[in-house]
Structure formats: structure tokens, C-alpha cells
Design a protein around this motif. Sequence first.
Motif, mmCIF file in Angstrom:
data_model
loop_
_atom_site.group_PDB
_atom_site.id
_atom_site.type_symbol
_atom_site.label_atom_id
_atom_site.label_comp_id
_atom_site.label_asym_id
_atom_site.label_seq_id
_atom_site.Cartn_x
_atom_site.Cartn_y
_atom_site.Cartn_z
ATOM 1 N N VAL A 4 -9.705 2.677 51.168
ATOM 2 C CA VAL A 4 -9.368 1.887 49.751
ATOM 3 C C VAL A 4 -8.595 0.093 49.304
ATOM 4 O O VAL A 4 -8.500 0.339 48.426
ATOM 5 C CB VAL A 4 -8.053 2.257 49.422
ATOM 6 N N ALA A 5 -8.149 -0.724 50.195
ATOM 7 C CA ALA A 5 -8.477 -1.876 50.192
ATOM 8 C C ALA A 5 -8.513 -2.499 50.867
ATOM 9 O O ALA A 5 -8.759 -1.926 52.108
ATOM 10 C CB ALA A 5 -6.156 -2.007 49.647
ATOM 11 N N ARG A 6 -8.754 -4.259 50.386
ATOM 12 C CA ARG A 6 -9.048 -4.881 51.619
ATOM 13 C C ARG A 6 -8.186 -6.223 51.220
ATOM 14 O O ARG A 6 -8.036 -6.267 50.016
ATOM 15 C CB ARG A 6 -10.533 -5.613 51.381
ATOM 16 N N LEU A 7 -7.734 -6.707 52.573
ATOM 17 C CA LEU A 7 -6.979 -7.735 52.040
ATOM 18 C C LEU A 7 -7.849 -9.390 52.532
ATOM 19 O O LEU A 7 -8.526 -9.398 53.715
ATOM 20 C CB LEU A 7 -5.533 -7.582 52.947
ATOM 21 N N ASP A 8 -8.648 -9.498 51.767
ATOM 22 C CA ASP A 8 -8.872 -11.129 51.732
ATOM 23 C C ASP A 8 -8.200 -13.007 52.130
ATOM 24 O O ASP A 8 -7.977 -12.733 51.205
ATOM 25 C CB ASP A 8 -10.210 -11.425 51.370
ATOM 26 N N VAL B 179 5.891 -6.414 40.238
ATOM 27 C CA VAL B 179 6.872 -7.831 41.136
ATOM 28 C C VAL B 179 5.508 -8.419 41.650
ATOM 29 O O VAL B 179 4.029 -8.159 41.490
ATOM 30 C CB VAL B 179 7.453 -6.332 42.523
ATOM 31 N N ALA B 180 5.449 -9.714 42.474
ATOM 32 C CA ALA B 180 4.654 -10.065 43.393
ATOM 33 C C ALA B 180 5.365 -10.263 44.697
ATOM 34 O O ALA B 180 6.108 -9.774 45.236
ATOM 35 C CB ALA B 180 4.767 -11.127 42.393
ATOM 36 N N ASP B 181 3.867 -10.555 45.463
ATOM 37 C CA ASP B 181 4.587 -10.679 46.795
ATOM 38 C C ASP B 181 4.916 -12.137 46.807
ATOM 39 O O ASP B 181 4.856 -13.245 46.526
ATOM 40 C CB ASP B 181 3.224 -10.391 47.583
ATOM 41 N N PRO B 182 4.622 -13.230 48.361
ATOM 42 C CA PRO B 182 5.661 -14.468 48.464
ATOM 43 C C PRO B 182 4.652 -15.116 47.877
ATOM 44 O O PRO B 182 5.099 -16.412 47.530
ATOM 45 C CB PRO B 182 5.422 -14.298 50.024
ATOM 46 N N ASP B 183 3.203 -15.452 48.127
ATOM 47 C CA ASP B 183 2.554 -15.674 47.371
ATOM 48 C C ASP B 183 2.342 -15.756 45.909
ATOM 49 O O ASP B 183 1.393 -16.535 45.540
ATOM 50 C CB ASP B 183 1.091 -15.774 47.796
ATOM 51 N N GLY B 184 2.776 -15.025 44.790
ATOM 52 C CA GLY B 184 2.703 -14.884 43.224
ATOM 53 C C GLY B 184 1.776 -13.633 42.975
ATOM 54 O O GLY B 184 1.569 -13.242 42.085
ATOM 55 N N ALA C 104 -0.010 -11.061 55.043
ATOM 56 C CA ALA C 104 0.117 -10.147 53.363
ATOM 57 C C ALA C 104 0.377 -9.166 54.509
ATOM 58 O O ALA C 104 0.903 -8.506 53.058
ATOM 59 C CB ALA C 104 -1.306 -10.645 53.045
ATOM 60 N N ALA C 105 -0.663 -8.648 55.143
ATOM 61 C CA ALA C 105 -0.882 -7.283 55.344
ATOM 62 C C ALA C 105 0.913 -6.680 55.934
ATOM 63 O O ALA C 105 1.264 -5.249 55.819
ATOM 64 C CB ALA C 105 -1.428 -6.735 56.686
ATOM 65 N N LEU C 106 1.232 -7.933 56.414
ATOM 66 C CA LEU C 106 2.212 -7.855 57.166
ATOM 67 C C LEU C 106 3.538 -7.663 56.505
ATOM 68 O O LEU C 106 4.457 -6.544 56.229
ATOM 69 C CB LEU C 106 3.406 -8.742 58.251
ATOM 70 N N PHE C 107 3.601 -8.006 54.667
ATOM 71 C CA PHE C 107 4.744 -8.166 54.162
ATOM 72 C C PHE C 107 4.441 -6.740 53.154
ATOM 73 O O PHE C 107 5.745 -5.788 53.365
ATOM 74 C CB PHE C 107 4.410 -8.927 53.319
ATOM 75 N N TYR C 108 3.186 -6.626 53.185
ATOM 76 C CA TYR C 108 3.013 -5.089 52.027
ATOM 77 C C TYR C 108 3.241 -3.583 53.199
ATOM 78 O O TYR C 108 3.389 -2.174 52.738
ATOM 79 C CB TYR C 108 1.728 -5.020 52.245
ATOM 80 N N GLY C 109 2.912 -3.751 54.785
ATOM 81 C CA GLY C 109 2.960 -2.928 55.681
ATOM 82 C C GLY C 109 4.769 -2.986 55.719
ATOM 83 O O GLY C 109 4.460 -1.787 55.702
ATOM 84 N N GLU C 110 5.229 -3.658 55.035
ATOM 85 C CA GLU C 110 6.816 -2.883 55.762
ATOM 86 C C GLU C 110 7.649 -2.595 54.246
ATOM 87 O O GLU C 110 8.499 -2.108 54.383
ATOM 88 C CB GLU C 110 7.728 -4.886 56.035
ATOM 89 N N ASN D 196 -3.298 -15.787 54.063
ATOM 90 C CA ASN D 196 -3.743 -15.365 55.079
ATOM 91 C C ASN D 196 -3.503 -13.745 55.062
ATOM 92 O O ASN D 196 -2.102 -13.615 54.637
ATOM 93 C CB ASN D 196 -2.116 -15.991 55.952
ATOM 94 N N ALA D 197 -4.188 -13.139 55.426
ATOM 95 C CA ALA D 197 -4.851 -11.912 55.409
ATOM 96 C C ALA D 197 -3.622 -10.983 56.083
ATOM 97 O O ALA D 197 -2.488 -10.051 56.066
ATOM 98 C CB ALA D 197 -6.336 -11.230 55.462
#
Length: 264
Positions: free
Chosen positions: A170-174, A94-99, A134-140, A130-131
Motif C-alpha cells: 500500500v505504500a513505499r518509502l523511497d 501534520v508533517a514528518d521531520p523532513d517536512g 522515515a520508517a522508524l518515525f512512521y512506525g512509532e 532516508n527511507a
Amino acid sequence: MARDLEAAQRFYGAVVGWTFRPARFGSAFSMAVQDDVPVAGIGALASDLAVAVAWTPYFAVDDVDVAAARIRERVGTVAVGPVSFPGGGRAALVADPDGAVFGIWQGPVSSGWRVGLGPAPAWLELRTRNAFDAALFYGEVLEWATGRAGCCEVSYEEEQVVLRQGGEPVARLDSGPVEVGAYTPHTRPRWHVHFRVPELEPAVEAALELGGRTVSVVTSDGRERSIMLRDPDGALFTLTERVTGSETGETGETGETGEAGGTG
């Protein structure tokens, strides 16, 4: 995903110290093992599926179909699957909204597969526009920070969103200078994997001898020394070495080991 399974095994065996054994998914797959712990998988399917040679993180979910539906609802993309694999387990690419591409996996998970644990990859980094978004997307989608037993914790630290499990990062969103739709892997939104090695210089030397190349110089944040490389197929990854005692440098120190290369 690699083009040549045997060549990829030779490269990562010499650079990171892995050994390999057959995976249950077929002859085109192998399991990377370190200290008797499975830490990664390599599939020689890039040419067959016309996908980029790259390292892709897979996140464990309770229900891959539910997670895929959440991704679509939030303007992400389900590129492949969900599909079932021999021996149990279902997955989707899959891919997130930014690809930024990632995988989701429903099924058995070895305890050694957890990033940041023992010999497993040190940590994952999402390079995105925008970290916080992205955190909102992955969190949901992945149910981060839900309070469930074994769930991840999310915090905002030094302009990064940091994901922890069991207290360990374990991960950083930058947020950074990336371009949606950009052709070069170095500039487009993507997940990036960091592999820890005991000593950086011998690992870099082995990578160069086997056809890899450096993409950055060695940098240090006072805790780890790191360098970004490409393997012979072009897949990006970072090698990182813990710095302790007198070896600890000042934050932001930049060394000269390795050639500053382009993105190809």
C-alpha cells in the motif's frame, strides 16, 4: 486541496473516471466515488487556508491526540488541529521531520478507503532523504508492525521500505534526491499518490485536454506503466496502468508518450 471544486471534479472525473457526491464536511468538500466505493476527497480550501494545492494521504489512528503528541515528540510538526468534524471524526494536518505533509484521522473509515483495495488509489510513495529513518518515525507514530489485528507489515525490498496490509503493498518509502526546505514540490520530501487507470494513453490525453500537463515520460518496471502529471492547479500525481502478458516490457523501459515537463 483544490482552488476550484467544480473544475477539479471535471478534471479527475475525465482522467480517472470518478463520480462525485457531497461530503458531510460542508459545501466546499466532495467525495470521489468509483464503482460505488468512496476513494478520495476534494476540498476547495487551498485559497482560504493559504495551503498548497496537493494530494495528501490521511492515515487512520485510534486516537488523533495521542498520534499528534507522538509526532511532536519525534520532531515532527502539527500544523492544523486536531479538529473535530460534523458527523464524527477528528483530524490533524501534520508533517514528518523532513517536512513531508500527511494527515491523521480518528473516526469512521469506509472499507473502500484503503489504498490498494479495489478502485482506491493504487499506492502511496514517500520520497524522502532516508527511507529507513522515515520508517522508524512512521512506525512509532502510526504503530506500524506492532502485531495488532489488521496492522501493517513493514519490509525492506530493493532499497525501499514497503508497507503492506493484508499482504498487499500500500505504500513505499523511497530514499532519493530530495532537498529539505526546497521550494519546488518535485524536489522536496513529500508523499506522492498513484492512481490506477485501465489505459494510460486515453487518461493522459484527457488530462492534457483539461489543462493538466505531464512531468515525466511514460516508464515501465515490467509490471506497471506510469507517468507523472500535474493537474490544472499544479497538484502532482502519477497515473499507473497494469501491464500483463505480451505487453510486459523489460524492467526500466522508458516510453515517449507525453511531454517531459518541468516542475513549475
